[in-house]
Design a protein around this motif. Structure first.
Motif, PDB file in Angstrom:
ATOM      1  N   THR A 153      16.258   5.001  -3.388  1.00 56.32           N
ATOM      2  CA  THR A 153      15.335   5.014  -4.530  1.00 56.32           C
ATOM      3  C   THR A 153      15.634   3.848  -5.465  1.00 56.32           C
ATOM      4  N   LEU A 154      16.922   3.585  -5.707  1.00 53.18           N
ATOM      5  CA  LEU A 154      17.294   2.433  -6.525  1.00 53.18           C
ATOM      6  C   LEU A 154      16.881   1.132  -5.853  1.00 53.18           C
ATOM      7  N   LEU A 155      17.055   1.063  -4.528  1.00 51.21           N
ATOM      8  CA  LEU A 155      16.638  -0.135  -3.793  1.00 51.21           C
ATOM      9  C   LEU A 155      15.126  -0.321  -3.869  1.00 51.21           C
ATOM     10  N   LYS A 156      14.391   0.777  -3.773  1.00 49.16           N
ATOM     11  CA  LYS A 156      12.928   0.697  -3.887  1.00 49.16           C
ATOM     12  C   LYS A 156      12.520   0.140  -5.250  1.00 49.16           C
ATOM     13  N   GLY A 157      13.161   0.618  -6.302  1.00 46.32           N
ATOM     14  CA  GLY A 157      12.854   0.103  -7.630  1.00 46.32           C
ATOM     15  C   GLY A 157      13.218  -1.363  -7.776  1.00 46.32           C
ATOM     16  N   ALA A 158      14.374  -1.751  -7.239  1.00 48.54           N
ATOM     17  CA  ALA A 158      14.804  -3.149  -7.336  1.00 48.54           C
ATOM     18  C   ALA A 158      13.874  -4.061  -6.531  1.00 48.54           C
ATOM     19  N   LEU A 159      13.499  -3.628  -5.330  1.00 42.18           N
ATOM     20  CA  LEU A 159      12.587  -4.438  -4.519  1.00 42.18           C
ATOM     21  C   LEU A 159      11.214  -4.550  -5.172  1.00 42.18           C
ATOM     22  N   SER A 160      10.751  -3.472  -5.766  1.00 44.29           N
ATOM     23  CA  SER A 160       9.463  -3.504  -6.465  1.00 44.29           C
ATOM     24  C   SER A 160       9.500  -4.524  -7.598  1.00 44.29           C
ATOM     25  N   TRP A 161      10.556  -4.456  -8.366  1.00 43.52           N
ATOM     26  CA  TRP A 161      10.697  -5.398  -9.479  1.00 43.52           C
ATOM     27  C   TRP A 161      10.777  -6.828  -8.964  1.00 43.52           C
ATOM     28  N   LEU A 162      11.570  -7.040  -7.916  1.00 43.15           N
ATOM     29  CA  LEU A 162      11.748  -8.384  -7.357  1.00 43.15           C
ATOM     30  C   LEU A 162      10.435  -8.951  -6.822  1.00 43.15           C
ATOM     31  N   ILE A 163       9.667  -8.136  -6.130  1.00 43.78           N
ATOM     32  CA  ILE A 163       8.382  -8.605  -5.581  1.00 43.78           C
ATOM     33  C   ILE A 163       7.410  -8.935  -6.711  1.00 43.78           C
ATOM     34  N   LEU A 164       7.364  -8.082  -7.718  1.00 38.77           N
ATOM     35  CA  LEU A 164       6.458  -8.349  -8.843  1.00 38.77           C
ATOM     36  C   LEU A 164       6.855  -9.624  -9.578  1.00 38.77           C
ATOM     37  N   GLN A 165       8.159  -9.849  -9.734  1.00 38.73           N
ATOM     38  CA  GLN A 165       8.614 -11.069 -10.406  1.00 38.73           C
ATOM     39  C   GLN A 165       8.386 -12.297  -9.537  1.00 38.73           C
ATOM     40  N   THR A 166       8.624 -12.171  -8.234  1.00 35.41           N
ATOM     41  CA  THR A 166       8.482 -13.311  -7.326  1.00 35.41           C
ATOM     42  C   THR A 166       7.044 -13.799  -7.256  1.00 35.41           C
ATOM     43  N   PHE A 167       6.117 -12.866  -7.145  1.00 42.70           N
ATOM     44  CA  PHE A 167       4.710 -13.250  -7.023  1.00 42.70           C
ATOM     45  C   PHE A 167       4.002 -13.277  -8.366  1.00 42.70           C
ATOM     46  N   ASN A 168       4.772 -13.117  -9.452  1.00 44.64           N
ATOM     47  CA  ASN A 168       4.232 -13.217 -10.805  1.00 44.64           C
ATOM     48  C   ASN A 168       3.027 -12.297 -11.009  1.00 44.64           C
ATOM     49  N   VAL A 169       3.181 -11.073 -10.550  1.00 46.92           N
ATOM     50  CA  VAL A 169       2.108 -10.084 -10.662  1.00 46.92           C
ATOM     51  C   VAL A 169       2.187  -9.438 -12.032  1.00 46.92           C
ATOM     52  N   GLU A 170       1.064  -9.398 -12.713  1.00 42.98           N
ATOM     53  CA  GLU A 170       0.995  -8.740 -14.010  1.00 42.98           C
ATOM     54  C   GLU A 170       1.069  -7.237 -13.802  1.00 42.98           C
ATOM     55  N   TYR A 171       1.963  -6.596 -14.494  1.00 46.22           N
ATOM     56  CA  TYR A 171       2.108  -5.151 -14.407  1.00 46.22           C
ATOM     57  C   TYR A 171       2.288  -4.620 -15.803  1.00 46.22           C
ATOM     58  N   SER A 172       1.550  -3.600 -16.134  1.00 43.13           N
ATOM     59  CA  SER A 172       1.533  -3.132 -17.515  1.00 43.13           C
ATOM     60  C   SER A 172       2.834  -2.455 -17.929  1.00 43.13           C
ATOM     61  N   GLY A 173       3.523  -1.849 -17.001  1.00 43.18           N
ATOM     62  CA  GLY A 173       4.746  -1.139 -17.358  1.00 43.18           C
ATOM     63  C   GLY A 173       5.967  -1.779 -16.744  1.00 43.18           C
ATOM     64  N   LYS A 174       7.111  -1.306 -17.146  1.00 47.12           N
ATOM     65  CA  LYS A 174       8.343  -1.761 -16.522  1.00 47.12           C
ATOM     66  C   LYS A 174       8.624  -0.796 -15.389  1.00 47.12           C
ATOM     67  N   ILE A 175       8.717  -1.338 -14.189  1.00 49.59           N
ATOM     68  CA  ILE A 175       8.757  -0.472 -13.024  1.00 49.59           C
ATOM     69  C   ILE A 175      10.158   0.048 -12.745  1.00 49.59           C
ATOM     70  N   PHE A 176      11.193  -0.636 -13.176  1.00 52.56           N
ATOM     71  CA  PHE A 176      12.525  -0.283 -12.731  1.00 52.56           C
ATOM     72  C   PHE A 176      13.293   0.542 -13.766  1.00 52.56           C
ATOM     73  N   ILE A 177      13.245   0.153 -14.989  1.00 56.99           N
ATOM     74  CA  ILE A 177      14.030   0.858 -15.994  1.00 56.99           C
ATOM     75  C   ILE A 177      13.074   1.612 -16.908  1.00 56.99           C
ATOM     76  N   THR A 178      12.677   2.769 -16.467  1.00 51.69           N
ATOM     77  CA  THR A 178      11.799   3.612 -17.265  1.00 51.69           C
ATOM     78  C   THR A 178      12.251   5.060 -17.139  1.00 51.69           C
ATOM     79  N   THR A 179      11.710   5.877 -17.990  1.00 51.35           N
ATOM     80  CA  THR A 179      12.018   7.294 -17.923  1.00 51.35           C
ATOM     81  C   THR A 179      11.456   7.916 -16.651  1.00 51.35           C
ATOM     82  N   SER A 180      10.251   7.492 -16.259  1.00 48.68           N
ATOM     83  CA  SER A 180       9.651   8.075 -15.053  1.00 48.68           C
ATOM     84  C   SER A 180      10.429   7.671 -13.801  1.00 48.68           C
ATOM     85  N   PHE A 181      10.977   6.449 -13.771  1.00 44.23           N
ATOM     86  CA  PHE A 181      11.787   6.056 -12.618  1.00 44.23           C
ATOM     87  C   PHE A 181      13.084   6.866 -12.584  1.00 44.23           C
TER      88      PHE A 181
END
Length: 167
Positions: free
Chosen positions: A107-135
């Motif tokens: 689950t931690l790897l999934k969050g880290a990979l999600s963050w990395l992919i969003l940062q790498t491809f400069n995808v606009e995302y309204s929320g913070k995907i990795f460090i949130t209460t829902s994560f």
């Protein structure tokens, strides 16, 4: 063939639960990722090749059923399936501690990979995907559900496939 169809049916069922029923059963803080827990179990039980194939297929189905870019979930789940499958036949499994640790790490790897992919491809995302209460809630729920789901899937596979007793 029977194993592949059983895995495919189980993954389709878990994706349907995740994408449709979770909207009605959603807890206030988030939802557990049942598909990820099942993917971790299948990868550990059957190895990296099955893990990769299952991860890619389920990720692709999730991509089609969600608003995420095509390939986002399939890439993440393929990597998770491969890495988790490396532990096939290399670990002695504790029925409680091992599922909690393996699913938490993935689950931690999934969050880290999600963050990395969003940062790498400069995808606009309204929320913070990795460090949130829902994560954090998803991580907690995945860890708590993992031992129960591992045992349920083990019983299901033993009944349906009637193969050697492992995990």
């Amino acid at each position: 063939m029977k194993k592949s169809l059983t895995i495919l049916g189980l993954m389709i069922f878990s994706i349907l639960i995740k994408t449709t029923l979770s909207r009605y059963i959603t807890l206030s803080l988030g939802t557990p990722d049942i598909t990820l827990i099942i993917l971790v179990y299948i990868s550990i039980r059957y190895g990296s090749v099955s893990g990769q194939m299952t991860g890619f297929a389920t990720g692709l189905m999730e991509d089609f059923l969600s608003l995420s870019p095509l390939g986002f979930n399939s890439l993440i789940r393929t990597i998770i399936g491969f890495l988790t499958g490396l532990f096939h036949d290399r670990l002695i499994m504790d029925p409680v501690l091992f599922p909690i640790l393996s699913v938490s790490l993935m689950t931690l790897l999934k969050g880290a990979l999600s963050w990395l992919i969003l940062q790498t491809f400069n995808v606009e995302y309204s929320g913070k995907i990795f460090i949130t209460t829902s994560f954090g809630f998803e991580l907690l729920m995945n860890a708590l559900l993992a031992p129960f789901l591992f045992q349920l899937i083990k019983i299901f596979f033993d009944l349906i496939l009637k193969e050697r007793k492992t995990l």
